[in-house]
Design an enzyme around this catalytic site. Structure first.
Site, PDB file in Angstrom:
ATOM      1  N   ASP A  15     -11.677   4.013  33.833  1.00  0.00           N
ATOM      2  CA  ASP A  15     -13.107   4.272  34.014  1.00  0.00           C
ATOM      3  C   ASP A  15     -13.797   3.022  34.525  1.00  0.00           C
ATOM      4  OD1 ASP A  15     -13.125   6.990  33.142  1.00  0.00           O
ATOM      5  OD2 ASP A  15     -12.910   6.295  31.080  1.00  0.00           O
ATOM      6  N   LYS A  37      -5.979   8.795  34.822  1.00  0.00           N
ATOM      7  CA  LYS A  37      -7.104   9.704  35.020  1.00  0.00           C
ATOM      8  C   LYS A  37      -8.208   8.957  35.762  1.00  0.00           C
ATOM      9  CE  LYS A  37     -10.401  10.972  31.929  1.00  0.00           C
ATOM     10  NZ  LYS A  37     -11.756  11.228  32.444  1.00  0.00           N
ATOM     11  N   ASP A  64     -10.330  13.876  37.679  1.00  0.00           N
ATOM     12  CA  ASP A  64     -11.251  14.573  36.770  1.00  0.00           C
ATOM     13  C   ASP A  64     -12.641  14.644  37.381  1.00  0.00           C
ATOM     14  OD1 ASP A  64     -12.331  15.732  34.519  1.00  0.00           O
ATOM     15  OD2 ASP A  64     -12.504  13.856  33.412  1.00  0.00           O
ATOM     16  N   LYS A  66     -14.286  17.711  37.617  1.00  0.00           N
ATOM     17  CA  LYS A  66     -14.947  18.860  36.965  1.00  0.00           C
ATOM     18  C   LYS A  66     -15.731  19.715  37.964  1.00  0.00           C
ATOM     19  CE  LYS A  66     -15.346  16.764  32.366  1.00  0.00           C
ATOM     20  NZ  LYS A  66     -14.933  15.376  32.629  1.00  0.00           N
ATOM     21  N   HIS A  68     -17.565  22.748  39.675  1.00  0.00           N
ATOM     22  CA  HIS A  68     -18.324  23.896  39.171  1.00  0.00           C
ATOM     23  C   HIS A  68     -19.269  24.325  40.286  1.00  0.00           C
ATOM     24  CE1 HIS A  68     -20.924  25.620  35.626  1.00  0.00           C
ATOM     25  NE2 HIS A  68     -20.591  26.526  36.515  1.00  0.00           N
ATOM     26  N   ASP A  69     -18.877  25.391  41.005  1.00  0.00           N
ATOM     27  CA  ASP A  69     -19.694  25.811  42.154  1.00  0.00           C
ATOM     28  C   ASP A  69     -19.293  27.248  42.498  1.00  0.00           C
ATOM     29  OD1 ASP A  69     -21.284  25.697  44.563  1.00  0.00           O
ATOM     30  OD2 ASP A  69     -21.012  23.528  44.547  1.00  0.00           O
ATOM     31  N   ILE A  70     -19.772  27.774  43.604  1.00  0.00           N
ATOM     32  CA  ILE A  70     -19.346  29.128  43.981  1.00  0.00           C
ATOM     33  C   ILE A  70     -17.852  29.076  44.348  1.00  0.00           C
ATOM     34  CG2 ILE A  70     -21.638  29.909  44.696  1.00  0.00           C
ATOM     35  CD1 ILE A  70     -20.731  29.468  47.629  1.00  0.00           C
ATOM     36  N   ASN A  72     -15.902  29.961  46.783  1.00  0.00           N
ATOM     37  CA  ASN A  72     -15.482  29.487  48.100  1.00  0.00           C
ATOM     38  C   ASN A  72     -15.557  27.960  48.205  1.00  0.00           C
ATOM     39  OD1 ASN A  72     -14.762  30.115  50.884  1.00  0.00           O
ATOM     40  ND2 ASN A  72     -16.788  29.264  51.356  1.00  0.00           N
ATOM     41  N   THR A 122     -17.742  18.290  25.029  1.00  0.00           N
ATOM     42  CA  THR A 122     -17.844  17.913  23.611  1.00  0.00           C
ATOM     43  C   THR A 122     -19.158  17.201  23.302  1.00  0.00           C
ATOM     44  OG1 THR A 122     -16.510  16.020  24.165  1.00  0.00           O
ATOM     45  CG2 THR A 122     -15.408  17.813  23.029  1.00  0.00           C
ATOM     46  N   ARG A 183      -7.037   8.116  19.359  1.00  0.00           N
ATOM     47  CA  ARG A 183      -7.077   6.732  18.880  1.00  0.00           C
ATOM     48  C   ARG A 183      -5.892   6.446  17.970  1.00  0.00           C
ATOM     49  NH1 ARG A 183      -9.919   6.262  22.360  1.00  0.00           N
ATOM     50  NH2 ARG A 183     -11.951   5.287  22.572  1.00  0.00           N
ATOM     51  N   GLN A 192     -16.233   7.118  20.216  1.00  0.00           N
ATOM     52  CA  GLN A 192     -15.664   8.447  19.943  1.00  0.00           C
ATOM     53  C   GLN A 192     -15.884   8.790  18.474  1.00  0.00           C
ATOM     54  OE1 GLN A 192     -14.562  10.461  22.145  1.00  0.00           O
ATOM     55  NE2 GLN A 192     -13.421   9.424  23.769  1.00  0.00           N
ATOM     56  N   ARG A 213      -9.780   3.204  26.462  1.00  0.00           N
ATOM     57  CA  ARG A 213     -10.004   1.847  25.949  1.00  0.00           C
ATOM     58  C   ARG A 213      -8.921   1.265  25.036  1.00  0.00           C
ATOM     59  NH1 ARG A 213     -16.002   3.525  24.665  1.00  0.00           N
ATOM     60  NH2 ARG A 213     -14.821   5.474  24.500  1.00  0.00           N
TER      61      ARG A 213
HETATM   62  O1  C5P Z   1     -11.721   5.082  26.275  1.00  0.00           O
HETATM   63  P1  C5P Z   1     -11.467   6.469  25.766  1.00  0.00           P
HETATM   64  O2  C5P Z   1     -10.065   6.666  25.236  1.00  0.00           O
HETATM   65  O3  C5P Z   1     -12.503   6.943  24.790  1.00  0.00           O
HETATM   66  O4  C5P Z   1     -11.578   7.359  27.084  1.00  0.00           O
HETATM   67  C1  C5P Z   1     -11.453   8.740  27.061  1.00  0.00           C
HETATM   68  C2  C5P Z   1     -11.650   9.333  28.418  1.00  0.00           C
HETATM   69  O5  C5P Z   1     -11.751  10.748  28.274  1.00  0.00           O
HETATM   70  C3  C5P Z   1     -12.909   8.897  29.148  1.00  0.00           C
HETATM   71  O6  C5P Z   1     -12.613   8.965  30.552  1.00  0.00           O
HETATM   72  C4  C5P Z   1     -13.918   9.940  28.755  1.00  0.00           C
HETATM   73  O7  C5P Z   1     -14.928  10.111  29.708  1.00  0.00           O
HETATM   74  C5  C5P Z   1     -13.034  11.198  28.694  1.00  0.00           C
HETATM   75  N1  C5P Z   1     -13.534  12.244  27.818  1.00  0.00           N
HETATM   76  C6  C5P Z   1     -13.758  12.048  26.476  1.00  0.00           C
HETATM   77  N2  C5P Z   1     -14.209  13.072  25.707  1.00  0.00           N
HETATM   78  C7  C5P Z   1     -14.435  14.246  26.236  1.00  0.00           C
HETATM   79  C8  C5P Z   1     -14.199  14.480  27.579  1.00  0.00           C
HETATM   80  C9  C5P Z   1     -13.752  13.431  28.366  1.00  0.00           C
HETATM   81  O8  C5P Z   1     -13.536  10.977  25.964  1.00  0.00           O
HETATM   82  N3  C5P Z   1     -14.828  15.206  25.461  1.00  0.00           N
END
Ligand code: C5P
Length: 237
Positions: A15, A37, A64, A66, A68-70, A72, A122, A183, A192, A213
């Site tokens: 990220d 990712k 990643d 994500k 989200h559209d029509i 086509n 989430t 984690r 988180q 992280r």
């Molecule tokens: O650093 P960390 O392990 O928290 O990173 C988790 C990754 O997953 C980040 O790219 C974060 O944007 C993504 N993510 C998340 N929780 C979600 C959806 C995506 O942590 N519910």
């Protein structure tokens, strides 16, 4: 797909908008994780070229964005991703059956990228859903959208650790479940809130783990990734 090795289960979230930093990190982690990712932050700053440069390292890419559209438009975006040699990409399940089917059909002549559907973000709770006119409680909405995505040809879902068991029970073994919020016990939880250790998430039904992280901010990212793989392997001895 055969059973992935512990390292193959890990997608390290890179990220950062900084291309050099991303390349340095990805190079250091080559072989220690299954892939990387890359999300909106990296893509918006570095575009398809940046993705291609990371992909050249030979590891799997989870793009990643994500969609989200029509239908086509999403099909067109998926076709554009197919030129980038990615392993999986994300769409929003709330785009509905036709949109998910259009994404799946866009890749129908190739095995990759896998289409992974995001159910309910989430960051949203039941109150947020009611405010936007959705009366179903979050847990039920996750299952409802998960079923729609699965029936519409998505290869898998992005889930939160606490949803794993219910989704696996409802959707069976073939639906690939990918979870963030992971984690190891020795890592900081950062921002988180609902976290799960890597091995526990796999035992609850996860196929792939998104870990950022705990790896990227470790003094030695490769050593951190190796330690996570070893802990997963230990659980299967
Ligand atoms: O650093 P960390 O392990 O928290 O990173 C988790 C990754 O997953 C980040 O790219 C974060 O944007 C993504 N993510 C998340 N929780 C979600 C959806 C995506 O942590 N519910």
């Amino acid at each position: 797909m055969g059973t992935p090795t512990p390292a193959e289960r890990i997608f390290c979230a890179i990220d950062t908008p900084d291309r050099n930093q991303a390349i340095e990190l990805a190079s250091a982690l080559k072989g220690a994780v299954g892939g990387f990712k890359l999300g909106k932050e990296f893509f918006t700053a570095n575009g398809p070229d940046g993705v291609a440069e990371i992909a050249e390292l030979g590891q799997r890419i989870f793009l990643d964005l994500k969609f989200h559209d029509i239908p086509n438009t999403v099909a067109g975006a998926v076709k554009a991703v197919m030129k980038l040699n990615c392993y999986m990409l994300t769409v929003h399940a709330s785009g509905g059956r036709s949109m998910i089917r259009a994404a799946a059909e866009a890749t129908s002549e190739e095995t990759l990228p896998l289409i992974m559907a995001v159910t309910v973000l989430t960051s949203l709770n039941t109150k947020d859903l009611i405010e936007i006119g959705q009366k179903t409680p979050v847990e039920d909405q996750v299952l409802k959208l998960g079923k729609i995505a699965h029936e519409s040809g998505a290869n898998g879902l992005i889930a939160s650790p606490k949803e794993l068991k219910a989704l696996r029970a409802a959707l069976g073994p073939k639906c690939l479940l990918t979870v963030p919020g992971i984690r190891p016990l020795w890592a900081s939880s950062n921002d988180q809130k609902r976290i799960m250790p890597p091995l526990e998430a796999i035992k609850a039904g996860a196929d792939f783990l998104v870990i950022g992280r705990p790896i990227t901010q470790a003094k030695d990212p490769k050593a951190a990734a190796d330690r996570i793989s070893a802990e997963i392997a230990e659980g299967y001895r």
